[in-house]
Enzyme design. Structure first.
Site, PDB file in Angstrom:
ATOM      1  N   CYS A   1       0.817  -1.221   0.000  1.00 23.82           N
ATOM      2  CA  CYS A   1       0.000   0.000   0.000  1.00 23.82           C
ATOM      3  C   CYS A   1       0.850   1.270   0.000  1.00 23.82           C
ATOM      4  O   CYS A   1       0.530   2.250  -0.697  1.00 23.82           O
ATOM      5  CB  CYS A   1      -0.983  -0.002   1.162  1.00 23.82           C
ATOM      6  SG  CYS A   1      -0.256  -0.357   2.773  1.00 23.82           S
TER       7      CYS A   1
ATOM      8  N   ASP B   1      -7.731   5.216  -1.426  1.00 25.82           N
ATOM      9  CA  ASP B   1      -7.313   3.981  -0.753  1.00 25.82           C
ATOM     10  C   ASP B   1      -6.560   3.057  -1.709  1.00 25.82           C
ATOM     11  O   ASP B   1      -7.132   2.554  -2.681  1.00 25.82           O
ATOM     12  CB  ASP B   1      -8.550   3.268  -0.202  1.00 25.82           C
ATOM     13  CG  ASP B   1      -8.213   2.204   0.819  1.00 25.82           C
ATOM     14  OD1 ASP B   1      -7.079   1.687   0.788  1.00 25.82           O
ATOM     15  OD2 ASP B   1      -9.083   1.888   1.652  1.00 25.82           O
TER      16      ASP B   1
ATOM     17  N   HIS C   1      -5.670   0.085  -1.176  1.00 22.96           N
ATOM     18  CA  HIS C   1      -5.946  -1.327  -0.898  1.00 22.96           C
ATOM     19  C   HIS C   1      -6.986  -1.938  -1.837  1.00 22.96           C
ATOM     20  O   HIS C   1      -7.316  -3.117  -1.715  1.00 22.96           O
ATOM     21  CB  HIS C   1      -6.412  -1.488   0.556  1.00 22.96           C
ATOM     22  CG  HIS C   1      -5.431  -0.980   1.562  1.00 22.96           C
ATOM     23  ND1 HIS C   1      -5.504   0.297   2.070  1.00 22.96           N
ATOM     24  CD2 HIS C   1      -4.344  -1.553   2.140  1.00 22.96           C
ATOM     25  CE1 HIS C   1      -4.514   0.486   2.921  1.00 22.96           C
ATOM     26  NE2 HIS C   1      -3.784  -0.619   2.985  1.00 22.96           N
TER      27      HIS C   1
END
Length: 578
Positions: free
Chosen positions: A405, A529, A531
């Site tokens: 990440c 994000d 992820h």
């Protein structure tokens, strides 16, 4: 005069000066009259003739923002107070609904004979060359191929104008001399059958009518006498290579023949004069001049800069020239708005088709533009300034689920610097990021090819090494303390505008904005994000909350940031460069 020539070369032909606005001062009749006088003087300086139309003079009170207007009719000096002033909320949109661009590229080879004393009379001989070249552009034997942008059906309108079709009387609009020739009365609007009210003027896709000059070999007219100029034997021939490339603006309903005669040909002359001054000052050098067109943020019309491509963009001479242009145009001195890589790319005409984004990337950009509001009542949004690409898990065929990440956040940050033209390096892969950390001695060689996490500090090392970018780091002891940093983060987005990496525990996010109510302390964080593991489907990303506003604690009492984790926030700084 040199300044007037430079300004004429910088701005597209087709615009006129209609007034001036003075800011500050007492707002007396003297101030508004002075604005009129300055507008009149500037127009005469730029165009060489006194104004024949009315002018508007204005004065704005710097403290209150109140504006007074006066209007002078025709070329007279008498003025009256303006009682009704109509404002256009979107002047840029109005410009491109009512008008369009014409572009003409013209390569030239001009023979310039140099006497033994190289600098003796060079300006005069060069000026004579330009005058004869402009005269040839008005010759009846010269023709102009006019092509519109390619439409969605891969078609485009094209016509050929002859020299006899053109009018060089600014009052005839190209029609009086050629009433029997249909091409002379074709309006510019006919070249934009699909986009008449939706012309594109973005950096990667600008629409313009393309003008190509075709010079046929013409014999001497009856009654003319050839002229021979003799130079002594020591004189040497220097072939001056010019690559002219001009933009003009015209009303969409203006005849294209009139636009060529009144704007395109004078615009080519303007650019030759600017190039003459540069070449004459460096006649012993191999000057390689090339015009580039830009539409900097905040300006509604394109500007043209002429660069000597013999020098690289990072060389001091180029940097100083860009700085001078930024100052002249009122542009910020910490944005590379006039770099070659930021120049306009024109859309398809009969010669070429629409191009892909010049980065060549198919990644999603600026996904936050589609998200709903944050829910912060009375908040002020401070957002990323510029474009970025969304990097997330599983991109590029790399399975980094569970450990990559921070790498993805770094890639998004580097993409921002690329897209703002601060750097031309490729966005680094995981392995390349690891190699940098090994090279600077932060990691052992075994780190390369591993699945080890990295954090904010490692990101700062890589940004410094690859881009020369410095970073600020904010530390908080708990996720609960992040809202206390909203004011500082808002300040970052307002002054720097770069993406921020947030790292806490084993998770990393990219922060691209905050919405903050200073009175109540309520705030939300705009999170991108990394992820996310699915396909690049914008609807999925937005609806799934992979890009969206997050509160530290939501309405159900759930914490987005962990209370028991230490967080580092990496704030990359914007380089102070042009």
């Amino acid at each position: 005069m040199p300044h007037a020539e430079e300004i004429r070369g910088l701005l597209p032909r087709g615009f006129d000066i209609i007034g001036a606005l003075l800011v500050g001062g007492g707002g007396s009749d003297v101030d508004v009259t002075r604005a009129l006088e300055q507008a009149r003087a500037l127009r005469e300086l730029l165009f060489g003739v006194a104004t024949s139309h009315g002018l508007v003079g204005g004065h704005m009170d710097a403290a209150t923002g109140d504006i007074r207007f006066v209007v002078s009719e025709s070329a007279g000096t008498d003025s009256v107070e303006g009682s009704v002033v109509t404002w256009e909320d979107e002047p840029g949109r109005l410009l491109w609904e009512k008008g369009c661009l014409l572009r003409c590229e013209l390569p030239l080879k001009l023979p310039l004979y140099l006497r033994p004393d190289v600098n003796s009379g060079i300006e005069e001989r060069f000026s004579s060359l330009i005058e004869s070249t402009v005269a040839k552009l008005r010759d009846p034997h010269v023709s102009y191929l006019v092509e519109g942008p390619i439409t969605s059906s891969e078609s485009h309108l094209s016509i050929i104008l002859r020299g006899d079709d053109l009018s060089f009387d600014s009052h005839t609009h190209g029609n009086s001399r050629t009433n029997n020739c249909t091409t002379s009365i074709v309006s510019c609007s006919e070249f934009f059958t699909e986009k008449r009210h939706n012309l594109s003027l973005t950096r990667e896709d600008a629409d313009a009518i393309a003008i190509t000059v075709n010079q046929s070999a013409s014999s001497l007219k009856p009654g003319t006498t050839p002229v021979v100029e003799y130079f002594p034997a020591p004189a040497s021939l220097r072939v001056i290579i010019l690559k002219l490339d001009i933009l003009c603006y015209t009303s969409i309903d203006f005849s294209v023949a009139a636009a060529v005669s009144e704007f395109v040909i004078p615009g080519l002359a303007d650019q030759m004069i600017v190039m003459k001054r540069i070449i004459a000052s460096e006649i012993t050098e191999q000057v390689q001049l090339c015009p580039f067109h830009f539409i900097p943020s905040g300006l509604h019309v394109p500007v043209t800069a002429i660069y000597n491509t013999r020098y690289g963009e990072i060389e001091e001479r180029q940097s100083e020239l860009r700085k001078e242009l930024h100052i002249r145009l009122g542009l910020p001195l910490d944005r590379p708005l006039l770099r070659i890589s930021n120049a306009l790319t024109f859309g398809g005409t009969g010669k070429r088709k629409k191009s892909m984004p010049r980065s060549g990337s198919s990644l999603l950009r600026d996904v936050h533009r589609e998200i709903p509001s944050s829910g912060v009542s009375g908040g002020v949004m401070s957002l990323i300034d510029g474009s970025y690409e969304y990097y997330h898990y599983l991109h590029d065929g790399i399975d980094d689920n569970g450990w990559g990440c921070a790498y993805r956040s770094l890639q998004t940050i580097v993409s921002w610097y690329r897209l703002q033209q601060y750097s031309s390096i490729d966005v680094p892969s995981h392995r390349e990021i690891q190699q940098v950390l090994v090279e600077i001695g932060d990691k052992d060689s075994s780190f390369i090819g591993s699945c080890e996490w990295i954090g904010a500090i490692e990101l700062s090392f890589v940004l410094d090494k690859l881009l020369g970018v410095s970073c600020k780091v904010i530390n908080v002891r708990s996720g609960d303390e992040l809202p206390e940093k909203c004011r500082e983060l808002a300040r970052h987005f307002e002054t720097q505008g770069t993406p921020v990496m947030i790292g806490g525990g084993v998770l990393a996010y990219t922060l691209i904005g905050v919405d903050y109510n200073e009175a109540s302390g309520d705030c939300a964080f705009l999170i991108l994000d990394p992820h996310y593991t699915d396909t690049d489907d914008l609807k999925k990303i937005v609806n799934g909350g992979w890009c969206g506003w997050k509160k530290s604690v939501d309405s159900k009492g759930r914490s987005f940031f962990l209370k028991d984790k230490f967080y580092n926030l990496l704030l990359p700084q914007r380089p102070n460069m042009v």
